[in-house]
Design a protein around this motif. Sequence first.
Motif, PDB file in Angstrom:
ATOM      1  N   LEU A 242      99.483 -36.355  49.429  1.00 40.93           N
ATOM      2  CA  LEU A 242      99.748 -34.934  48.993  1.00 40.93           C
ATOM      3  C   LEU A 242     100.514 -34.179  49.840  1.00 40.93           C
ATOM      4  N   ALA A 243     100.494 -34.606  51.229  1.00 44.99           N
ATOM      5  CA  ALA A 243     101.293 -33.938  52.033  1.00 44.99           C
ATOM      6  C   ALA A 243     102.848 -33.952  51.915  1.00 44.99           C
ATOM      7  N   ASP A 244     103.175 -35.069  50.935  1.00 45.53           N
ATOM      8  CA  ASP A 244     104.610 -35.574  50.815  1.00 45.53           C
ATOM      9  C   ASP A 244     105.214 -34.305  49.970  1.00 45.53           C
ATOM     10  N   TRP A 245     104.613 -33.677  49.250  1.00 45.76           N
ATOM     11  CA  TRP A 245     105.111 -33.017  47.986  1.00 45.76           C
ATOM     12  C   TRP A 245     105.900 -31.787  48.334  1.00 45.76           C
ATOM     13  N   ARG A 246     105.432 -31.246  49.694  1.00 38.05           N
ATOM     14  CA  ARG A 246     106.475 -30.052  49.986  1.00 38.05           C
ATOM     15  C   ARG A 246     107.912 -30.342  50.252  1.00 38.05           C
ATOM     16  N   VAL A 247     107.958 -31.748  51.063  1.00 40.02           N
ATOM     17  CA  VAL A 247     109.389 -32.212  51.204  1.00 40.02           C
ATOM     18  C   VAL A 247     110.041 -32.659  50.081  1.00 40.02           C
ATOM     19  N   LEU A 248     109.276 -33.318  49.305  1.00 39.49           N
ATOM     20  CA  LEU A 248     109.950 -34.084  47.822  1.00 39.49           C
ATOM     21  C   LEU A 248     110.271 -32.644  47.063  1.00 39.49           C
ATOM     22  N   LEU A 249     109.449 -31.570  46.914  1.00 36.10           N
ATOM     23  CA  LEU A 249     110.012 -30.520  46.107  1.00 36.10           C
ATOM     24  C   LEU A 249     111.469 -29.946  46.532  1.00 36.10           C
ATOM     25  N   GLY A 250     111.495 -29.750  48.015  1.00 30.73           N
ATOM     26  CA  GLY A 250     112.532 -29.240  48.638  1.00 30.73           C
ATOM     27  C   GLY A 250     113.912 -30.082  48.395  1.00 30.73           C
ATOM     28  N   PHE A 251     113.522 -31.516  48.612  1.00 30.70           N
ATOM     29  CA  PHE A 251     114.444 -32.593  48.536  1.00 30.70           C
ATOM     30  C   PHE A 251     115.049 -32.375  46.951  1.00 30.70           C
ATOM     31  N   GLY A 252     114.196 -32.292  45.986  1.00 31.27           N
ATOM     32  CA  GLY A 252     114.611 -32.484  44.406  1.00 31.27           C
ATOM     33  C   GLY A 252     115.241 -31.335  44.010  1.00 31.27           C
ATOM     34  N   LEU A 253     114.501 -30.219  44.329  1.00 33.30           N
ATOM     35  CA  LEU A 253     115.057 -28.796  43.916  1.00 33.30           C
ATOM     36  C   LEU A 253     116.538 -28.650  44.709  1.00 33.30           C
ATOM     37  N   PHE A 254     116.677 -28.908  45.970  1.00 34.06           N
ATOM     38  CA  PHE A 254     118.207 -28.396  46.428  1.00 34.06           C
ATOM     39  C   PHE A 254     119.014 -29.812  46.516  1.00 34.06           C
ATOM     40  N   GLY A 255     118.521 -30.935  47.093  1.00 38.06           N
ATOM     41  CA  GLY A 255     119.358 -31.981  47.339  1.00 38.06           C
ATOM     42  C   GLY A 255     119.570 -32.830  46.055  1.00 38.06           C
ATOM     43  N   VAL A 256     118.868 -32.657  45.041  1.00 37.17           N
ATOM     44  CA  VAL A 256     119.172 -33.469  43.778  1.00 37.17           C
ATOM     45  C   VAL A 256     119.634 -32.435  42.642  1.00 37.17           C
ATOM     46  N   ALA A 257     118.811 -31.401  42.083  1.00 37.57           N
ATOM     47  CA  ALA A 257     118.987 -30.560  41.230  1.00 37.57           C
ATOM     48  C   ALA A 257     120.160 -29.739  41.546  1.00 37.57           C
ATOM     49  N   GLY A 258     120.039 -29.083  42.725  1.00 35.66           N
ATOM     50  CA  GLY A 258     120.909 -27.591  43.237  1.00 35.66           C
ATOM     51  C   GLY A 258     122.380 -28.317  43.218  1.00 35.66           C
ATOM     52  N   VAL A 259     122.572 -29.617  44.059  1.00 36.02           N
ATOM     53  CA  VAL A 259     123.787 -29.889  44.500  1.00 36.02           C
ATOM     54  C   VAL A 259     124.539 -30.384  42.996  1.00 36.02           C
ATOM     55  N   GLN A 260     123.686 -31.047  42.356  1.00 35.53           N
ATOM     56  CA  GLN A 260     124.407 -31.520  40.945  1.00 35.53           C
ATOM     57  C   GLN A 260     124.815 -30.378  39.995  1.00 35.53           C
ATOM     58  N   ALA A 261     123.973 -29.381  40.034  1.00 36.03           N
ATOM     59  CA  ALA A 261     123.987 -28.134  39.088  1.00 36.03           C
ATOM     60  C   ALA A 261     125.461 -27.494  39.422  1.00 36.03           C
ATOM     61  N   MET A 262     125.261 -27.238  40.739  1.00 35.33           N
ATOM     62  CA  MET A 262     126.405 -26.217  41.319  1.00 35.33           C
ATOM     63  C   MET A 262     127.857 -27.275  41.294  1.00 35.33           C
ATOM     64  N   TYR A 263     127.538 -28.633  41.538  1.00 35.50           N
ATOM     65  CA  TYR A 263     128.947 -29.278  41.372  1.00 35.50           C
ATOM     66  C   TYR A 263     129.798 -29.161  39.844  1.00 35.50           C
ATOM     67  N   PHE A 264     128.639 -29.394  38.856  1.00 33.16           N
ATOM     68  CA  PHE A 264     129.177 -29.286  37.693  1.00 33.16           C
ATOM     69  C   PHE A 264     129.535 -27.969  37.112  1.00 33.16           C
ATOM     70  N   ILE A 265     128.943 -26.963  37.658  1.00 32.24           N
ATOM     71  CA  ILE A 265     129.363 -25.730  37.175  1.00 32.24           C
ATOM     72  C   ILE A 265     130.994 -25.396  37.724  1.00 32.24           C
ATOM     73  N   ALA A 266     131.002 -25.974  39.023  1.00 31.58           N
ATOM     74  CA  ALA A 266     132.390 -25.852  39.776  1.00 31.58           C
ATOM     75  C   ALA A 266     133.548 -26.611  38.948  1.00 31.58           C
ATOM     76  N   VAL A 267     133.220 -27.887  38.583  1.00 35.26           N
ATOM     77  CA  VAL A 267     133.805 -28.767  37.654  1.00 35.26           C
ATOM     78  C   VAL A 267     134.449 -28.174  36.341  1.00 35.26           C
ATOM     79  N   ALA A 268     133.651 -27.345  35.890  1.00 34.58           N
ATOM     80  CA  ALA A 268     133.952 -26.703  34.654  1.00 34.58           C
ATOM     81  C   ALA A 268     134.992 -25.723  34.649  1.00 34.58           C
ATOM     82  N   ARG A 269     135.091 -25.101  35.887  1.00 27.25           N
ATOM     83  CA  ARG A 269     135.903 -23.974  35.871  1.00 27.25           C
ATOM     84  C   ARG A 269     137.033 -24.098  37.140  1.00 27.25           C
TER      85      ARG A 269
END
Length: 302
Positions: free
Chosen positions: A51-78
């Motif tokens: 249960l204690a792992d979820w805080r790190v996993l949430l931050g990793f998934g939100l920023f290190g996975v979803a955030g970086v890819q979403a921002m990158y593809f928005i940049a690629v589109a423009r």
Amino acid sequence: MFSASSGPLAKQAMAAGLTPQQVVSVRISLAALLFLGGLAVVKPRLLRIRLADWRVLLGFGLFGVAGVQAMYFIAVARVPVGIAMLLEFTAPVLVALWVRFVRGTVLPAKAWAGTALALLGLAMVAQVWEGLRLDAIGLLAGVGAAVCAACYFLIGEHALTTRHPLTMATYGMLVGAVAVAVVLTPPWALPGEILARETPIGPVWTLLAGIAVFSTVIAYTFGMSALRHLPSNVVSVLSLAEPVIATAAAWALLNEQLSVIQIIGGLTLLGGAFLVQRASQPPVGHQVHPATDDMASVRPAS
């Protein structure tokens, strides 16, 4: 090297009618399913978390996975793919600044020289003397990708001291997939007529499959394999070749052109990032994490 292919493939998919959010959703969701299925078959015990792992996993998934890819593809589109990649690869500079001013670690002069060189290269790529001729939203998205990529390195460095990288990658993808489906768009909402639409390099659905398999799953797998056999500082320096590969791919597949000053700026930026990476990494032979069957390191894919 495989992850460098995501920009040109994604740009073709977006030119066919998909939004950056839809491309990100499919990429992360398919990769999450492949990682989850593979881990369930090969090493199911690595799916057990506390249960204690979820805080790190949430931050990793939100920023290190979803955030970086979403921002990158928005940049690629423009903006051109090569510039989007170069902007994302200012992440080492941001990591160095965090280490110095937040952690209080004194960095060598070479790190600051590299920072100045990278910022100079970034200014040349953006051609700031012409009033940011490139799309401003695209530039901001590229910087956002760099911030999220820096979060990937910093959160990953902390988490990998006690967690297996395959566990981090799998749950990071799952968290990212859920976040994108809830906040942006679910992968099952993609219009079927666009998926079947032809592009100069194949149907849209094949481009999306290629992004998920080659640019995400295989890219992570090769990164982990390399880090099992090479020091992390060597692999991180090798990864700086990706913007050059992405630019070459965009030239070959999309006929995108950069000016001479932008090419020089890109090389200057890479040179600065190289100096920052070398100055910020531990010496060869010093392992940040134990290199055992249950402990290795992974790198982000764009």
